[in-house]
Structures are given as C-alpha cells and as structure tokens.
Design a protein around this motif. Structure first.
Motif, PDB file in Angstrom:
ATOM      1  N   GLU A 165       0.832  -1.199   0.000  1.00  0.00           N
ATOM      2  CA  GLU A 165       0.000   0.000   0.000  1.00  0.00           C
ATOM      3  C   GLU A 165       0.870   1.254   0.000  1.00  0.00           C
ATOM      4  O   GLU A 165       1.936   1.261   0.631  1.00  0.00           O
ATOM      5  CB  GLU A 165      -0.934  -0.012   1.198  1.00  0.00           C
ATOM      6  CG  GLU A 165      -1.906  -1.187   1.173  1.00  0.00           C
ATOM      7  CD  GLU A 165      -2.778  -1.246   2.407  1.00  0.00           C
ATOM      8  OE1 GLU A 165      -3.995  -1.355   2.270  1.00  0.00           O
ATOM      9  OE2 GLU A 165      -2.208  -1.171   3.520  1.00  0.00           O
ATOM     10  N   PRO A 166       0.459   2.309  -0.716  1.00  0.00           N
ATOM     11  CA  PRO A 166      -0.801   2.464  -1.438  1.00  0.00           C
ATOM     12  C   PRO A 166      -0.786   1.744  -2.783  1.00  0.00           C
ATOM     13  O   PRO A 166       0.225   1.714  -3.471  1.00  0.00           O
ATOM     14  CB  PRO A 166      -0.915   3.968  -1.624  1.00  0.00           C
ATOM     15  CG  PRO A 166       0.503   4.450  -1.662  1.00  0.00           C
ATOM     16  CD  PRO A 166       1.263   3.549  -0.722  1.00  0.00           C
ATOM     17  N   CYS A 167      -1.939   1.163  -3.127  1.00  0.00           N
ATOM     18  CA  CYS A 167      -2.099   0.446  -4.386  1.00  0.00           C
ATOM     19  C   CYS A 167      -3.119   1.168  -5.262  1.00  0.00           C
ATOM     20  O   CYS A 167      -4.011   1.851  -4.758  1.00  0.00           O
ATOM     21  CB  CYS A 167      -2.547  -0.990  -4.140  1.00  0.00           C
ATOM     22  SG  CYS A 167      -1.393  -1.985  -3.163  1.00  0.00           S
TER      23      CYS A 167
ATOM     24  N   GLY B 104      -7.068   4.957  -6.872  1.00  0.00           N
ATOM     25  CA  GLY B 104      -6.577   4.432  -5.609  1.00  0.00           C
ATOM     26  C   GLY B 104      -7.581   3.466  -4.997  1.00  0.00           C
ATOM     27  O   GLY B 104      -8.783   3.743  -4.964  1.00  0.00           O
ATOM     28  N   ILE B 105      -7.105   2.332  -4.534  1.00  0.00           N
ATOM     29  CA  ILE B 105      -7.981   1.311  -3.973  1.00  0.00           C
ATOM     30  C   ILE B 105      -7.630   1.076  -2.509  1.00  0.00           C
ATOM     31  O   ILE B 105      -6.498   1.311  -2.071  1.00  0.00           O
ATOM     32  CB  ILE B 105      -7.882  -0.019  -4.755  1.00  0.00           C
ATOM     33  CG1 ILE B 105      -6.430  -0.535  -4.769  1.00  0.00           C
ATOM     34  CG2 ILE B 105      -8.397   0.153  -6.159  1.00  0.00           C
ATOM     35  CD1 ILE B 105      -6.285  -1.888  -5.450  1.00  0.00           C
ATOM     36  N   GLU B 106      -8.631   0.616  -1.766  1.00  0.00           N
ATOM     37  CA  GLU B 106      -8.484   0.310  -0.343  1.00  0.00           C
ATOM     38  C   GLU B 106      -8.617  -1.198  -0.174  1.00  0.00           C
ATOM     39  O   GLU B 106      -9.694  -1.772  -0.322  1.00  0.00           O
ATOM     40  CB  GLU B 106      -9.557   1.037   0.472  1.00  0.00           C
ATOM     41  CG  GLU B 106      -9.468   2.555   0.416  1.00  0.00           C
ATOM     42  CD  GLU B 106      -8.277   3.086   1.197  1.00  0.00           C
ATOM     43  OE1 GLU B 106      -7.763   2.342   2.058  1.00  0.00           O
ATOM     44  OE2 GLU B 106      -7.864   4.222   0.931  1.00  0.00           O
TER      45      GLU B 106
ATOM     46  N   SER C 263      -8.314  -4.622   2.185  1.00  0.00           N
ATOM     47  CA  SER C 263      -8.461  -5.031   3.582  1.00  0.00           C
ATOM     48  C   SER C 263      -7.410  -6.084   3.903  1.00  0.00           C
ATOM     49  O   SER C 263      -7.403  -7.165   3.306  1.00  0.00           O
ATOM     50  CB  SER C 263      -9.871  -5.577   3.824  1.00  0.00           C
ATOM     51  OG  SER C 263     -10.018  -5.979   5.166  1.00  0.00           O
ATOM     52  N   ARG C 264      -6.518  -5.790   4.822  1.00  0.00           N
ATOM     53  CA  ARG C 264      -5.389  -6.664   5.135  1.00  0.00           C
ATOM     54  C   ARG C 264      -5.795  -7.784   6.084  1.00  0.00           C
ATOM     55  O   ARG C 264      -6.626  -7.605   6.973  1.00  0.00           O
ATOM     56  CB  ARG C 264      -4.247  -5.845   5.733  1.00  0.00           C
ATOM     57  CG  ARG C 264      -2.985  -6.640   6.024  1.00  0.00           C
ATOM     58  CD  ARG C 264      -1.864  -5.731   6.451  1.00  0.00           C
ATOM     59  NE  ARG C 264      -1.432  -4.879   5.352  1.00  0.00           N
ATOM     60  CZ  ARG C 264      -0.551  -5.264   4.439  1.00  0.00           C
ATOM     61  NH1 ARG C 264      -0.021  -6.490   4.496  1.00  0.00           N
ATOM     62  NH2 ARG C 264      -0.193  -4.442   3.485  1.00  0.00           N
TER      63      ARG C 264
ATOM     64  N   CYS D  27     -15.258   5.301  -4.128  1.00  0.00           N
ATOM     65  CA  CYS D  27     -14.511   5.273  -2.865  1.00  0.00           C
ATOM     66  C   CYS D  27     -13.249   4.437  -2.943  1.00  0.00           C
ATOM     67  O   CYS D  27     -12.365   4.575  -2.092  1.00  0.00           O
ATOM     68  CB  CYS D  27     -15.409   4.735  -1.751  1.00  0.00           C
ATOM     69  SG  CYS D  27     -16.066   3.079  -2.070  1.00  0.00           S
ATOM     70  N   GLY D  28     -13.136   3.537  -3.908  1.00  0.00           N
ATOM     71  CA  GLY D  28     -11.939   2.729  -4.055  1.00  0.00           C
ATOM     72  C   GLY D  28     -11.911   1.467  -3.223  1.00  0.00           C
ATOM     73  O   GLY D  28     -10.904   0.753  -3.249  1.00  0.00           O
ATOM     74  N   HIS D  29     -12.968   1.165  -2.478  1.00  0.00           N
ATOM     75  CA  HIS D  29     -12.983  -0.054  -1.682  1.00  0.00           C
ATOM     76  C   HIS D  29     -13.084  -1.282  -2.588  1.00  0.00           C
ATOM     77  O   HIS D  29     -13.765  -1.260  -3.611  1.00  0.00           O
ATOM     78  CB  HIS D  29     -14.138  -0.048  -0.683  1.00  0.00           C
ATOM     79  CG  HIS D  29     -13.907   0.878   0.473  1.00  0.00           C
ATOM     80  ND1 HIS D  29     -14.520   2.106   0.581  1.00  0.00           N
ATOM     81  CD2 HIS D  29     -13.115   0.754   1.574  1.00  0.00           C
ATOM     82  CE1 HIS D  29     -14.127   2.702   1.702  1.00  0.00           C
ATOM     83  NE2 HIS D  29     -13.272   1.909   2.312  1.00  0.00           N
TER      84      HIS D  29
ATOM     85  N   CYS E 299     -18.065   1.967   3.370  1.00  0.00           N
ATOM     86  CA  CYS E 299     -18.207   3.387   3.702  1.00  0.00           C
ATOM     87  C   CYS E 299     -19.608   3.910   3.429  1.00  0.00           C
ATOM     88  O   CYS E 299     -19.886   5.082   3.704  1.00  0.00           O
ATOM     89  CB  CYS E 299     -17.186   4.213   2.937  1.00  0.00           C
ATOM     90  SG  CYS E 299     -17.432   4.192   1.146  1.00  0.00           S
TER      91      CYS E 299
END
Length: 344
Positions: free
Chosen positions: A129-131, A169-171, A173-174, A204-206, A224
């Motif tokens: 990250e960031p990815c 940009g994506i979020e 979850s680790r 949102c990028g999720h 979100c």
C-alpha cells in the motif's frame, strides 16, 4: 565333445549376471542348452559368438563352436515402430531440429494465477500500500507506476495510462497473519488470491468480492456506505471479455472528454463564455467588448468608460470611479473623495 573322436573340449557361457565354463558331454543344440540351463528364459534370448548371432538349431561341435570360445547370451528388444521409439526412418535433420528449439519450461497455472493477484503488474514486487488500478483492472504499487511515468519507460501494454487521472486508488483489507495472501474481502472474508472475483468501486476505491455484492444487494458501498452505480464496479484482473468491455468503455470516455474540451474551447473563442480580465482576452458584457492590458504594453489599456452602459453620459459614468475635476493636483480615494490623499 566331437561325435567322431569323442574328445572333450571346454566352452564359456556369458550372460548379464554370470559366466559359466561348460564341457559338453555329447553334441547338443543351443536351444536345448538354453532350456536346460535357464528353464524360464524367454524365447527372444539368443546366443552370439564373436558378436554374430547364432541360430538356436546350431549344434555344439568344434567345427561350429571352437574350443575355449565364449558364447554370450543376449535378448532381442521389442519395438521398431508404433511404440514411441525410433524406427531408423527419420533423417538426421529431423532429429536435430527436434532439439534445435528449446521448449519453454512449464509454469504451474496456480502459481501464475497467485502471482498475478499478489504482485504488482508492473514491477512484479509484492503488493504494498498504497495500491492503484488502471481502467482495465490491473493492480499496481502506486510508487512503481508513478516512477515509470516519470521516467517514461512504461511498457506498451500499459500505454493507456498517461497520468494520475488514469489511476484509481484502492483500499485493500489486510489479513492479520503470516500467510502468502495478505488481503481479503472485508465483508465475506474471501481471500484475494484469484480464486474469487473482486470489484473495485470507482467512487470510494474499496475492494469487495462479487459474492458480497451479490448477497447484500445495495446501491451503496458496504464499507463506507457511499453511493455507486453499476458502471462504477471495475473487475480486478478480469477475464478477456471483461477486459474487452473495460477497454471499449475507456475509449468512449476519452472520446467524450475530448469532444467536451473542444466544445468548451469553441464556446470560449466565440465569446459565449465570459473570461476574467486577468486572462487578457475579450470580455462579453452588456456594453460591448473591451480589451485589457496585462502590463505587457502591447494592448489597449482598460478604462471604465469603455464598458459603460448604453444611454449613459461619459462624464457622469466616469465620475463614479474618479473625480472629473482635478483640485490642486491631489488624488482622491475611491471610497471617499472628500478625503484626498495627503490631507490626513
């Protein structure tokens, strides 16, 4: 022994595992000798003398098998065609051409799939990250992609990426653990390893799994709660058909953006859209157009009377901004002309 002289003599028998010294008592054939010494020997085995094969009907006589000679037991190898072996019919060129081109090493498809989901599509390094993703669903480390854009060494396959606006940009979850897979779906818990389909939401990028979006039918992000449309879902590492649809959508968006830009420039050129005075271009107003000078000295200096309304007296309109009469050479302020500068 010889049938006439009855003189015994000695011969040697050699096989793969043993060597025997034999003194024949009476003339016999090689077939009887083979069956008496090796009862379970296959019929494909035969004797050779000095490298020449002997028929099984050959008799053990000094004239045919000299004394102290060695008989070697050999076996015929079955084959010669149809069993995958060489038949001798191939030419030397065919044999050499078969090994001229080196065959590529076989790659485990599971390892190849896992590498595509765990590593950056550009640098091959593990995702850190960031990815970001591009418009076709490829996943990158943002640092590696930005560095390639700055150095202008982006591969041709990623030529559709021209700047930061082409990245999303994506979020991710680790996962809390030491396994090879680092990320998963925050709703369904499915691992980000290529076995399951994942989508990135454009707004949102999720990143969520297709299973979570299918089971929880909602027009809002499940993380979100931001609203999104069906077209806002970008499949990550999608199939060939999905990538084809994304590429077509990307080209359509660029065509629309180009047309919108050309239309805006055309409207600005025709004076339909007002532009600030600091641009130095024509300003459309009720009283007409006026040119301004930005300090370069090449254009006409702007005056208030140049933009006065119709049916207005020039002196009256000018008196709003400055005094029409000079008194003792003193300048007056805009807010209050009764307090000229220099008297305070």
């Amino acid at each position: 022994m010889n049938s006439k002289s009855q003189t015994p003599y000695q011969i040697f028998l050699q096989s793969q595992s043993l060597t025997l010294a034999l003194t024949p008592i009476q003339p016999t054939t090689l077939s009887r000798l083979k069956s008496s010494l090796f009862p379970s020997i296959p019929s494909s085995c035969y004797f050779t003398l000095n490298g020449k094969p002997l028929d099984d009907s050959t008799q053990l006589l000094p004239s045919l098998v000299p004394p102290f000679s060695t008989l070697v037991l050999a076996c015929r190898l079955l084959g010669g065609g149809g069993d995958g072996g060489a038949t001798g019919a191939e030419s030397r060129d065919c044999y050499l051409n078969m090994y001229a081109v080196k065959k590529p090493d076989k790659v485990d498809p599971n390892e190849q799939r896992l590498s595509k989901w765990l590593n950056c599509a550009l640098s091959g390094e593990p995702l850190t990250e960031p990815c970001v993703i591009d418009g076709l669903g490829n996943v990158f480390n943002k640092e590696a992609l930005v560095r390639a854009l700055l150095d202008r060494n982006l591969p041709r396959e990623f030529g559709h990426i021209r700047g930061l606006k082409d990245m999303l940009g994506i979020e991710l979850s680790r996962i809390n653990g030491d396994g090879d897979v680092q990320f998963h779906c925050p709703i369904a818990g499915l691992e980000f390893n290529g076995k399951y389909r994942f989508y990135a939401l454009r707004g949102c990028g999720h990143v969520l799994s297709a299973k979570a979006l299918k089971e929880v039918k909602s027009s809002a992000c499940l993380v979100c709660h931001g609203d999104f449309k069906e077209d806002d879902k970008i499949p990550i590492n999608g199939s060939e058909e999905e990538v084809k649809v994304l590429r077509q959508r990307l080209e359509e968006e660029r065509v629309r953006a180009k047309e919108s830009k050309l239309k805006k420039m055309k409207n600005t050129k025709n004076g339909e859209e007002p532009v600030g005075l600091s641009t130095g271009k024509r300003v459309s107003s009720g009283g007409g157009d006026a040119n301004v000078d930005n300090g370069g000295g090449g254009g006409k200096r702007f005056k208030a009377v140049d933009a006065m309304p119709k049916n207005a007296t020039k002196e009256v309109y000018a008196s709003i901004f400055t005094s029409s009469k000079k008194k003792n050479g003193l300048r007056e302020t805009f807010s209050c002309r009764s307090l000229p500068l220099g008297r305070n």
